[in-house]
Design a protein around this motif. Structure first.
Motif, PDB file in Angstrom:
ATOM      1  N   TRP A 330      29.663  19.906 -28.449  1.00  0.00           N
ATOM      2  CA  TRP A 330      30.201  20.530 -26.976  1.00  0.00           C
ATOM      3  C   TRP A 330      29.853  21.707 -26.256  1.00  0.00           C
ATOM      4  O   TRP A 330      29.264  21.877 -25.015  1.00  0.00           O
ATOM      5  N   LEU A 331      28.230  20.984 -26.135  1.00  0.00           N
ATOM      6  CA  LEU A 331      27.193  21.061 -24.928  1.00  0.00           C
ATOM      7  C   LEU A 331      26.981  20.311 -24.237  1.00  0.00           C
ATOM      8  O   LEU A 331      27.392  20.179 -22.582  1.00  0.00           O
ATOM      9  N   VAL A 332      27.112  19.092 -24.792  1.00  0.00           N
ATOM     10  CA  VAL A 332      26.626  17.564 -24.357  1.00  0.00           C
ATOM     11  C   VAL A 332      27.047  17.093 -23.223  1.00  0.00           C
ATOM     12  O   VAL A 332      27.357  16.653 -22.302  1.00  0.00           O
ATOM     13  N   ILE A 333      28.478  16.751 -23.875  1.00  0.00           N
ATOM     14  CA  ILE A 333      29.381  16.446 -23.491  1.00  0.00           C
ATOM     15  C   ILE A 333      30.586  17.341 -21.907  1.00  0.00           C
ATOM     16  O   ILE A 333      30.286  17.147 -20.215  1.00  0.00           O
ATOM     17  N   PRO A 334      30.521  18.628 -22.149  1.00  0.00           N
ATOM     18  CA  PRO A 334      30.616  19.689 -20.924  1.00  0.00           C
ATOM     19  C   PRO A 334      29.366  19.336 -20.313  1.00  0.00           C
ATOM     20  O   PRO A 334      29.843  19.574 -18.472  1.00  0.00           O
ATOM     21  N   GLY A 335      28.078  19.741 -19.874  1.00  0.00           N
ATOM     22  CA  GLY A 335      27.422  18.649 -19.187  1.00  0.00           C
ATOM     23  C   GLY A 335      27.627  17.886 -18.663  1.00  0.00           C
ATOM     24  O   GLY A 335      27.400  18.506 -17.239  1.00  0.00           O
ATOM     25  N   LEU A 336      27.648  16.890 -19.237  1.00  0.00           N
ATOM     26  CA  LEU A 336      28.018  15.484 -18.317  1.00  0.00           C
ATOM     27  C   LEU A 336      28.822  15.719 -17.399  1.00  0.00           C
ATOM     28  O   LEU A 336      29.184  14.975 -16.108  1.00  0.00           O
ATOM     29  N   VAL A 337      30.191  16.481 -17.920  1.00  0.00           N
ATOM     30  CA  VAL A 337      31.362  16.268 -17.026  1.00  0.00           C
ATOM     31  C   VAL A 337      31.130  17.154 -15.950  1.00  0.00           C
ATOM     32  O   VAL A 337      31.408  16.961 -14.411  1.00  0.00           O
ATOM     33  N   ILE A 338      30.006  18.052 -15.695  1.00  0.00           N
ATOM     34  CA  ILE A 338      29.427  19.593 -14.424  1.00  0.00           C
ATOM     35  C   ILE A 338      28.815  18.201 -14.095  1.00  0.00           C
ATOM     36  O   ILE A 338      28.874  18.212 -12.662  1.00  0.00           O
ATOM     37  N   VAL A 453      25.439   6.877 -13.633  1.00  0.00           N
ATOM     38  CA  VAL A 453      24.521   6.560 -14.878  1.00  0.00           C
ATOM     39  C   VAL A 453      24.469   7.815 -15.589  1.00  0.00           C
ATOM     40  O   VAL A 453      25.045   7.660 -16.576  1.00  0.00           O
ATOM     41  N   THR A 454      25.093   9.412 -14.714  1.00  0.00           N
ATOM     42  CA  THR A 454      25.878  10.196 -15.838  1.00  0.00           C
ATOM     43  C   THR A 454      27.339  10.298 -15.935  1.00  0.00           C
ATOM     44  O   THR A 454      27.417  10.069 -17.540  1.00  0.00           O
ATOM     45  N   LEU A 455      28.036   8.894 -15.897  1.00  0.00           N
ATOM     46  CA  LEU A 455      29.135   8.634 -15.573  1.00  0.00           C
ATOM     47  C   LEU A 455      28.978   7.584 -17.373  1.00  0.00           C
ATOM     48  O   LEU A 455      29.943   7.865 -18.205  1.00  0.00           O
ATOM     49  N   VAL A 456      27.668   6.350 -17.129  1.00  0.00           N
ATOM     50  CA  VAL A 456      27.481   5.942 -18.653  1.00  0.00           C
ATOM     51  C   VAL A 456      27.635   6.641 -19.627  1.00  0.00           C
ATOM     52  O   VAL A 456      27.672   6.309 -20.555  1.00  0.00           O
ATOM     53  N   GLY A 457      26.112   8.042 -19.102  1.00  0.00           N
ATOM     54  CA  GLY A 457      25.844   8.471 -19.820  1.00  0.00           C
ATOM     55  C   GLY A 457      26.530  10.133 -20.439  1.00  0.00           C
ATOM     56  O   GLY A 457      26.844   9.086 -21.651  1.00  0.00           O
ATOM     57  N   LEU A 458      28.555   9.565 -20.258  1.00  0.00           N
ATOM     58  CA  LEU A 458      29.090  10.760 -20.807  1.00  0.00           C
ATOM     59  C   LEU A 458      30.000  10.052 -21.456  1.00  0.00           C
ATOM     60  O   LEU A 458      30.462  10.414 -22.460  1.00  0.00           O
TER      61      LEU A 458
END
Length: 478
Positions: A330-338, A453-458
């Motif tokens: 609940w932290l990592v996924i919303p964080g990457l979206v931001i 890079v962020t989208l790959v991380g997501l």
């Protein structure tokens, strides 16, 4: 029976020197142009103050897993802080470039020993359900210290001299050493595994070659086509492959690659590496863009980036507590979206963008990163059994340095090729506005790369799940 530790004093003794080390790492970056005038050196020579620091870390970090098993916590702590103090004192007194360069290497040795020691100590003295918050304080050091560096350095250079960057750090390091001498306990067992010289040589050539190659690619005129760059990356890769193969077949490896058998460790590692690339590419490009694209002073640029970085540092322990409570997803996924959203807006900035807009985007970016970094790191390390803690922290810290060097080099080369492409098609390539526009075009490309890079991380983050620690009841001394 779990041993009780004076965790506050232990944390203070590790965090204070850690903060000062990370602070001086970036504080000097702002002083580079000033040092080029003072010492009459070229950009490429001045860059060595940063490259040399990173190179030392890249060579030392892989060995920390071994060092943590050879020396007691106190011995490593005293060695690392003493090296930082010596380096800082020599830097403060430096009359020439050579002496300052020596000082930087000593500082990097101190930092290279301290960071893994800090992570390893937290894994031993804190139970799994409290580790998130403790790791959050390390996040405060790793994020907030480098962020304050440029702002404070900008002020010092404006009103005093660059020497004060080091004079100001010295009392804090001495205080950290004194607190550690009084309160820091030995928390790990010294097992003295056999030292395999071939592994040490291969790791030095491997990690050193890659960090050096990428650092060189980011600073040179020829960039990626330079024979030195290509050769050092190629030699580094070959040495790393040989190093990895040797570790797999050894009974007591220098860096135990069994950590890669743990899926959440791998997911956490990939999250950190993508965060590191995003952070470093934006930390390098944004100040350059604010100064050369928007025409602001170094101090003004540093001030603009301070709110986001400060918030990131302050949020880090809170994110750690939220992780302890709710787990990583609940932290990592919303964080990457931001982070992805902020980078998307960044990829459209122009010289006409308002200061407030850029500050707001930077704040959003740093808040997003604080949601991703510590939770995924703590979750990944939690999955390892205690005997792999030194190796897990060594792997994470080493690859972080490598990805930092890669991220920086890629960002700089995307920026320069974008600028060249723009100016090539321009009618007045030497005009001030055209140079600013070229800087804008290049910077937009870098932010687009960071967004990818962020989208790959997501996508990777979708696989993250909370680790339930089964080995918590063990005595941390074993």
């Amino acid at each position: 029976m779990t041993k009780q530790y004076n965790t506050r004093a232990i944390m203070a003794s590790l965090l204070v020197p850690g903060f000062v080390g990370m602070f001086s790492e970036t504080a000097l970056n702002i002083a580079i142009s000033n040092l080029m005038d003072v010492f009459q050196i070229s950009t490429a020579t001045a860059q060595w103050l940063t490259t040399g620091f990173l190179l030392t870390l890249g060579i030392l970090m892989p060995m920390t897993g071994l060092l943590l098993q050879w020396f007691t916590t106190r011995q490593l702590f005293i060695g690392s802080v003493a090296s930082s103090i010596a380096g800082t004192l020599i830097a403060a007194l430096s009359p020439n470039f050579e002496m300052l360069m020596t000082a930087r290497v000593l500082q990097a040795v101190g930092m290279g020993l301290l960071l893994p020691l800090m992570f390893n100590t937290i894994l031993v003295v804190y139970p799994p359900e409290k580790r998130g918050a403790a790791m959050g304080f390390v996040g405060l050091v790793i994020m907030f210290a480098p962020a304050t560096g440029p702002t404070v350095a900008g002020l010092l250079i404006e009103y005093l001299t660059w020497h004060y960057i080091f004079w100001i750090s010295l009392p804090f390091l001495i205080a950290g050493l004194l607190v550690g001498l009084k309160y820091l306990e030995n928390v790990t067992e010294v097992t003295k595994p056999r030292i395999d010289l071939l592994s040490v040589v291969l790791s030095t050539i491997g990690f050193g070659g890659i960090v050096f190659g990428f650092s060189k690619a980011g600073e040179g005129e020829e960039g990626w086509t330079s024979p030195v760059v290509l050769a050092s990356i190629a030699i580094g890769l070959v040495a790393l492959i040989l190093f990895a193969l040797r570790q797999v077949y050894m009974r007591e490896p220098m860096m135990n690659l069994r950590v890669f058998k743990y899926p959440m460790f791998i997911v956490g590692l990939l999250m950190i590496l993508s965060c590191m690339m995003i952070m470093l590419s934006s930390m390098i490009i944004l100040p350059m863009y604010l100064q050369n694209g928007m025409g602001l002073s170094a101090f003004a640029a540093g001030l603009m980036l301070l709110p986001g970085s400060a918030l990131n540092g302050f949020l880090s322990p809170h994110m750690g507590r939220l992780f302890d409570k709710y787990g990583p997803k609940w932290l990592v996924i919303p964080g990457l979206v931001i982070v992805a959203a902020m980078l998307w807006f960044f990829s459209g900035i122009t010289p006409a963008s308002s200061v407030a807009f850029i500050v707001a985007l930077h704040i959003g970016l740093m808040v997003g990163i604080s949601m991703v970094w510590m939770p995924s790191q703590t979750n990944g390390l939690n999955q390892l059994p205690p005997e792999l803690y030194p190796h897990g922290t060594a792997v994470m810290n080493t690859l972080q340095q490598v990805s930092g060097a890669i991220g920086t080099a890629v960002a700089v080369s995307i920026l320069t090729s974008g600028m060249e492409k723009y100016l090539h098609n321009s009618a007045v390539p030497a005009g001030m506005t055209e140079v600013a526009n070229a800087m804008t075009f290049g910077s937009q490309n870098v932010f687009t790369f960071a967004m990818i890079v962020t989208l790959v991380g997501l996508v990777v983050a979708l696989f993250i799940r909370r680790v339930v620690v089964k080995h918590a009841a063990m005595n941390p001394m074993h």
